[in-house]
Design an enzyme around this catalytic site. Structure first.
Site, PDB file in Angstrom:
ATOM      1  N   LYS A 156       0.842  -1.200   0.000  1.00 47.89           N
ATOM      2  CA  LYS A 156       0.000   0.000   0.000  1.00 47.89           C
ATOM      3  C   LYS A 156       0.879   1.252   0.000  1.00 47.89           C
ATOM      4  CE  LYS A 156      -3.463   2.401   2.894  1.00 47.89           C
ATOM      5  NZ  LYS A 156      -4.378   2.288   4.056  1.00 47.89           N
ATOM      6  N   ASP A 211      -3.066   9.944   3.865  1.00 43.74           N
ATOM      7  CA  ASP A 211      -4.462   9.505   3.953  1.00 43.74           C
ATOM      8  C   ASP A 211      -5.254  10.465   4.839  1.00 43.74           C
ATOM      9  OD1 ASP A 211      -6.856   8.163   4.064  1.00 43.74           O
ATOM     10  OD2 ASP A 211      -6.105   6.470   5.278  1.00 43.74           O
ATOM     11  N   LYS A 227     -10.943  12.118   8.143  1.00 49.54           N
ATOM     12  CA  LYS A 227     -10.513  11.698   9.477  1.00 49.54           C
ATOM     13  C   LYS A 227     -10.544  12.882  10.445  1.00 49.54           C
ATOM     14  CE  LYS A 227      -7.214   8.115   8.014  1.00 49.54           C
ATOM     15  NZ  LYS A 227      -7.865   6.974   8.672  1.00 49.54           N
ATOM     16  N   ASP A 259       1.256   6.084   5.618  1.00 47.00           N
ATOM     17  CA  ASP A 259       0.307   5.119   5.053  1.00 47.00           C
ATOM     18  C   ASP A 259       0.853   4.450   3.778  1.00 47.00           C
ATOM     19  OD1 ASP A 259      -2.077   3.833   5.588  1.00 47.00           O
ATOM     20  OD2 ASP A 259      -3.319   5.256   4.454  1.00 47.00           O
ATOM     21  N   ASP A 318     -12.616   6.477   3.388  1.00 51.22           N
ATOM     22  CA  ASP A 318     -11.414   6.246   4.194  1.00 51.22           C
ATOM     23  C   ASP A 318     -10.942   4.791   4.112  1.00 51.22           C
ATOM     24  OD1 ASP A 318      -9.338   6.874   5.844  1.00 51.22           O
ATOM     25  OD2 ASP A 318     -10.523   7.022   7.681  1.00 51.22           O
ATOM     26  N   GLU A 323      -9.629   3.283   1.725  1.00 51.54           N
ATOM     27  CA  GLU A 323      -9.032   3.454   0.394  1.00 51.54           C
ATOM     28  C   GLU A 323      -7.931   2.445   0.114  1.00 51.54           C
ATOM     29  OE1 GLU A 323      -7.963   4.904   3.002  1.00 51.54           O
ATOM     30  OE2 GLU A 323      -5.788   4.706   2.799  1.00 51.54           O
ATOM     31  N   ARG A 350      -7.707  -0.800   0.616  1.00 50.75           N
ATOM     32  CA  ARG A 350      -8.156  -2.028  -0.042  1.00 50.75           C
ATOM     33  C   ARG A 350      -8.494  -1.764  -1.504  1.00 50.75           C
ATOM     34  NH1 ARG A 350     -12.852  -2.659   4.331  1.00 50.75           N
ATOM     35  NH2 ARG A 350     -11.254  -1.497   5.446  1.00 50.75           N
TER      36      ARG A 350
HETATM   37  N1  BES Z   1      -4.663   4.010   6.863  1.00 48.26           N
HETATM   38  C1  BES Z   1      -5.849   3.706   7.561  1.00 48.26           C
HETATM   39  C2  BES Z   1      -5.644   2.658   8.654  1.00 48.26           C
HETATM   40  C3  BES Z   1      -4.802   3.059   9.842  1.00 48.26           C
HETATM   41  C4  BES Z   1      -5.388   3.596  10.956  1.00 48.26           C
HETATM   42  C5  BES Z   1      -3.450   2.818   9.855  1.00 48.26           C
HETATM   43  C6  BES Z   1      -4.626   3.929  12.051  1.00 48.26           C
HETATM   44  C7  BES Z   1      -2.676   3.147  10.949  1.00 48.26           C
HETATM   45  C8  BES Z   1      -3.266   3.699  12.057  1.00 48.26           C
HETATM   46  C9  BES Z   1      -6.907   3.170   6.608  1.00 48.26           C
HETATM   47  O1  BES Z   1      -6.878   3.696   5.329  1.00 48.26           O
HETATM   48  C10 BES Z   1      -8.244   3.496   7.190  1.00 48.26           C
HETATM   49  O2  BES Z   1      -8.540   4.656   7.282  1.00 48.26           O
HETATM   50  N2  BES Z   1      -9.007   2.476   7.545  1.00 48.26           N
HETATM   51  C11 BES Z   1     -10.303   2.671   8.100  1.00 48.26           C
HETATM   52  C12 BES Z   1     -11.238   1.667   7.471  1.00 48.26           C
HETATM   53  C13 BES Z   1     -12.696   1.895   7.822  1.00 48.26           C
HETATM   54  C14 BES Z   1     -13.164   3.202   7.212  1.00 48.26           C
HETATM   55  C15 BES Z   1     -13.499   0.749   7.302  1.00 48.26           C
HETATM   56  C16 BES Z   1     -10.202   2.475   9.608  1.00 48.26           C
HETATM   57  O3  BES Z   1      -9.437   1.624  10.040  1.00 48.26           O
HETATM   58  O4  BES Z   1     -10.870   3.199  10.323  1.00 48.26           O
HETATM   59 ZN    ZN Z   2      -5.118   4.411   4.674  1.00 46.26          ZN
HETATM   60 MN    MN Z   3      -8.042   5.456   5.153  1.00 49.34          MN
END
Ligand code: BES
Ligand code: ZN
Ligand code: MN
Length: 522
Positions: A282, A287, A294, A305, A364, A366, A368
Site C-alpha cells: 500500500k 491519507d 478523518k 500510510d 477512508d 481506500e 483495499r
Molecule cells: N490508513 C488507515 C488505517 C490506519 C489507521 C493505519 C490507524 C494506521 C493507524 C486506513 O486507510 C483506514 O482509514 N481504515 C479505516 C477503514 C474503515 C473506514 C473501514 C479504519 O481503520 O478506520
Molecule cells: Zn489508509
Molecule cells: Mn483510510
C-alpha cells in the site's frame, strides 16, 4: 536535509575480547549469574561489574546498560558496555538483535563511533556455565547476521529536517567477535544489507506528505533500483487509466497529485523455474480519509500510510543486492487520499481493472481499493505467490496492538511460511481468520460488494475484500497498521517508523528453495 541513516563498516573477527581494539567493547550479560560467572569480564574492569550487580545498579535485566572503564592493562580497549540480556533460558536471536540495537543507540548518544560487539564469550574467557549455555543456542551465522542488523538499525536518525540541534554521532565501524566468526562473513553482509534497507524503508515512512508525493515516491524507487540490477516500470495516470484501474483512479480523483504504479523486478538468470514471488504494498502517501474525512487528532500519522509500499520496494532492493536466486517483484500503487472537488463520494460505484464493481461506502477505506487493482496487476504480470503489506485498518491496532502484525491468507501452509520468515526477521506476526461467513458484512445492494464492513471484525473484512482480487494464487496479507510506527521510545527502538516487513520479505525470498516445493493450491 541531513541523512537519515548511515551503514557502518562491519567486520567479523575471531580475536578474543582482550585483543579487540575499539572505543567500546559491548557484552550482553545475563540476569542472576551463577557464582563465578563473568569472572573474566569482572576482572577486566576491576570488579565494577560484580559491584554493580551487588548494589543493584545493574542486574543484567533485559536492555539495561552499564558502562565501566577497563582497568586490566593487557586489554586493548579502555571501556566496556554491559547490556542486560535477561534470563538465559529466554535468549533468542531476536533478543540478541535488540541488544545490539540498544548498544548501538547508547554508543551513538555518547558519540562513540567504533564499537566491538562480543555476542558470547569464548571458552577460556568465561568461567560461567549459563552464559555459554545461553549464547550457544544461537548458531554463529545467525548471531553474525542479527548483530549486524541490530547495529545498522541503531544508525538511524529521525530528525532529517532539524537544522538546530546536535545530532548523535554515527557508528562508523563495528567489529563482531565470534570464535569461528570468519566463516560467517556472508551472514554479516546479509545482516548489514537487511539493516540498510530497513533504514531506507524507515526514511520513506518518515517523509511527510508534502515531500513524498506519489511522483516523488516513484522517483525514489527508481533511484533505489539503479545499480542493483533491478528493472523498474513506473506507470503514470494515462497508463493506469488504459488498464482500467478504476479503484486506484477512484482514490486518486480527490487529489491534485497524479497517481503512480511502480513495478520493480528482480529476474536473476539462476532463478527457480516457474516461481514469481510478488510483494504488493500500500502506497498511500497521505491519507486524509477523503470525503469521509478523518478527525484532526493524529492525522499527521497518516504520512506513513505508504509503509507497506516502502517495505515492498526496499525488500526488492535488498533482494537485488543479495542476488537471491528467485524471481521477485514489488507492485506499489501510489496516491494521496484527499477530499478534493472531484473526489469520490460515499455511495459512488467504482469498477476494478478485474471487472468487479465496488460501492464506496467509506472513502477512508481506500487502501483495499488501491490494493485490489494492484493485486490483479501482479497476477497479470505472472505472479505465482502473493504477499501484500498494508497499514490497512485501525481495527488491527485494536486486535493485536502495536507489536504484532496481523497475518491473513490462504492456504494455511503459505501463511505458515510467511510467519516463519517473520519470526526469523524479528517482525512478529500472528494468524487471523478469514472465514467466508464474514463476507456478509460487506455485501452491497447495488454492486458486487462494498468497501467496508463496519466496525465488527474490521481487519478481517478488509482482508476478505483483498482476497477477491487474488485469483487462485497462494496469498498472504500482512496488516501492519499497528507495527509500522512506534509511538514511544524503547531502548531498542526509537519513536517513529520501524521498517516492519522488509526483513520478513527478504527472509521469505531467501527461503524460496523450501517453499517452492510445497503444494500451495487453495
Ligand atoms: N490508513 C488507515 C488505517 C490506519 C489507521 C493505519 C490507524 C494506521 C493507524 C486506513 O486507510 C483506514 O482509514 N481504515 C479505516 C477503514 C474503515 C473506514 C473501514 C479504519 O481503520 O478506520
Ligand atoms: Zn489508509
Ligand atoms: Mn483510510
Amino acid at each position: 536535509m541531513r541523512s537519515a541513516y548511515k551503514t557502518p563498516d562491519i567486520a567479523l573477527t575471531a580475536r578474543r575480547p582482550d585483543e579487540l581494539d575499539a572505543d567500546l567493547l559491548v557484552f550482553p550479560v545475563f540476569e542472576a549469574p551463577s557464582p563465578g560467572e563473568d569472572a573474566a569480564l569482572d576482572e577486566a574492569c576491576g570488579g565494577a561489574l560484580s559491584r554493580a550487580r551487588a548494589s543493584g545498579e545493574f542486574k543484567g535485566k533485559l536492555f539495561d546498560t552499564f558502562i565501566a572503564p577497563i582497568t586490566a592493562p593487557a586489554w586493548k580497549t579502555r571501556r566496556a558496555m554491559f547490556v542486560g540480556a535477561g534470563r538465559p533460558a529466554d535468549w533468542t536471536p531476536d533478543r540478541l538483535r535488540r541488544v545490539a540495537t540498544t548498544a548501538g543507540l547508547q554508543a551513538r548518544q555518547r558519540h562513540i563511533t567504533r564499537i566491538a560487539f562480543v555476542p558470547g564469550l569464548p571458552d577460556g574467557l568465561s568461567a560461567g556455565a549459563s552464559a555459554k549455555a545461553g549464547a550457544s543456542k544461537i548458531p554463529t551465522p545467525v548471531a553474525a547476521q542479527v548483530v549486524a542488523e541490530g547495529v545498522c538499525v541503531a544508525n538511524f536518525d529521525g530528525g532529517a529536517y532539524k537544522t538546530n540541534d546536535d545530532p548523535w554521532g554515527w557508528l562508523e565501524q563495528v567489529e563482531i567477535s565470534l570464535p569461528d566468526g570468519l566463516k560467517a562473513q556472508a551472514a554479516a553482509e546479509r545482516g548489514r544489507l537487511l539493516g540498510e534497507y530497513t533504514n531506507h524503508a524507515r526514511s520513506f515512512s518518515n517523509e511527510p506528505g508534502n515531500t513524498l508525493t506519489p511522483r516523488v515516491f516513484a522517483e525514489r524507487a527508481e533511484a533505489l533500483a539503479s545499480g542493483t540490477g533491478l528493472s523498474i516500470d513506473v506507470l503514470d495516470e494515462q497508463r493506469i487509466a488504459a488498464l482500467n484501474m478504476g479503484l486506484l483512479l477512484g482514490v486518486a480523483r480527490g487529489s491534485q497529485e497524479p497517481p503512480r504504479l511502480v513495478v520493480l523486478r528482480h529476474d536473476p538468470p539462476n532463478a527457480i523455474p516457474g516461481v514469481v514471488l510478488a510483494f504488493v504494498g500500500k502506497g498511500i502517501t497521505f491519507d486524509t480519509g477523503g470525503i469521509s474525512i478523518k478527525p484532526a487528532q493524529d492525522m499527521d500519522r497518516m504520512k506513513d500510510d505508504m509503509s507497506g509500499g516502502a517495505a515492498a520496494i526496499c525488500a526488492l532492493g535488498a533482494i537485488g543486492r543479495l542476488n537471491v536466486p528467485v524471481r521477485c517483484m514489488a507492485v506499489v500503487p501510489m496516491t494521496e487520499n484527499m477530499p478534493g472537488g472531484r473526489a469520490m463520494k460515499p455511495g459512488d460505484i467504482l469498477k476494478s481493472a478485474e471487472g468487479k464493481t465496488v460501492e464506496v461506502l467509506n472513502t477512508d477505506a481506500e487502501g483495499r481499493l488501491v490494493l485490489g487493482d494492484a493485486l490483479w496487476y501482479a497476477r497479470q504480470l505472472g505472479a505465482t505467490h502473493l504477499v501484500d503489506l498494508a497499514t490497512l485498518t485501525g481495527a488491527m491496532v485494536v486486535a493485536l496492538g502495536k507489536t504484532t502484525t496481523g497475518l491473513f491468507g490462504t492456504p494455511a501452509a503459505w501463511m505458515e511460511q510467511v510467519q516463519r520468515a517473520s519470526d526469523r526477521a524479528g517482525d512478529r506476526s500472528w494468524p487471523m481468520p478469514t472465514f467466508d461467513d464474514y463476507k456478509d458484512l460487506f455485501k452491497s445492494e447495488i454492486a458486487d460488494f462494498s468497501n467496508t464492513g463496519g466496525r465488527p471484525a474490521g481487519s478481517i473484512t478488509a482482508a476478505l475484500f483483498l482476497k477477491e482480487f487474488t485469483g487462485e494464487l497462494p496469498w498472504v496479507h500482512l496488516d501492519i497498521a499497528g507495527t509500522a510506527w512506534n509511538e514511544d521510545t524503547k531502548p531498542y527502538q526509537p519513536k517513529g517508523a520501524t521498517g516492519v516487513g522488509v526483513r520478513t520479505l527478504v527472509e521469505l525470498a531467501l527461503d524460496a528453495e523450501t517453499w517452492s516445493k510445497l503444494d500451495l493450491r487453495r
